[in-house]
Enzyme design. Sequence first.
Site: not given
Ligand code: TYD
Length: 142
Positions: A57
């Site tokens: 993303h």
């Molecule tokens: P995501 O940012 O998509 O993970 P990555 O980029 O590391 O693969 O986040 C995964 C899940 O965690 C999503 O449901 C959102 C949640 N999340 C939070 O609640 N707080 C945060 O600070 C982050 C980074 C993610």
Amino acid sequence: MVFDDAKSSRWNVFEFPRITDPRGDLTFLEGGNHIPFDIARVYYLYNVPVDADRGGHGHRDLQQVIFALSGSFRITLDDGAVRQEYLLRNPRQGLYLTGKVWREIDLFSQGAVCMVLASLPYDEADYLRDYNDFLTYARNTG
Ligand code: TYD
């Protein structure tokens, strides 16, 4: 200290101070001194399967510094014009990202810990989760 091999002005590798001692190394980061934004949030990835893909993303405005506190992983960055890969494995170094950077993280080593300092609280509205939406946003906002 900033390494200058970055292919985009939207990212850089910072090297932070290290105090070496027979008892082990110590690195410190002071808000307002070593980090170019006010730290609003810290999160970390751990227990990551070695075949996992994280990221995938972009963000609109979020600034981050990403560390491999333990082990290693690959992070692939894309600003809409150039791509660059980093293998993060030095806990003394942090990869600084401004907004409008697409990132993919993979090739986690066993036991890797990825810690992220972020400039904003979590906000799903700041995410761009579709690559074409990211490209459109990055190109239209300069
Ligand atoms: P995501 O940012 O998509 O993970 P990555 O980029 O590391 O693969 O986040 C995964 C899940 O965690 C999503 O449901 C959102 C949640 N999340 C939070 O609640 N707080 C945060 O600070 C982050 C980074 C993610």
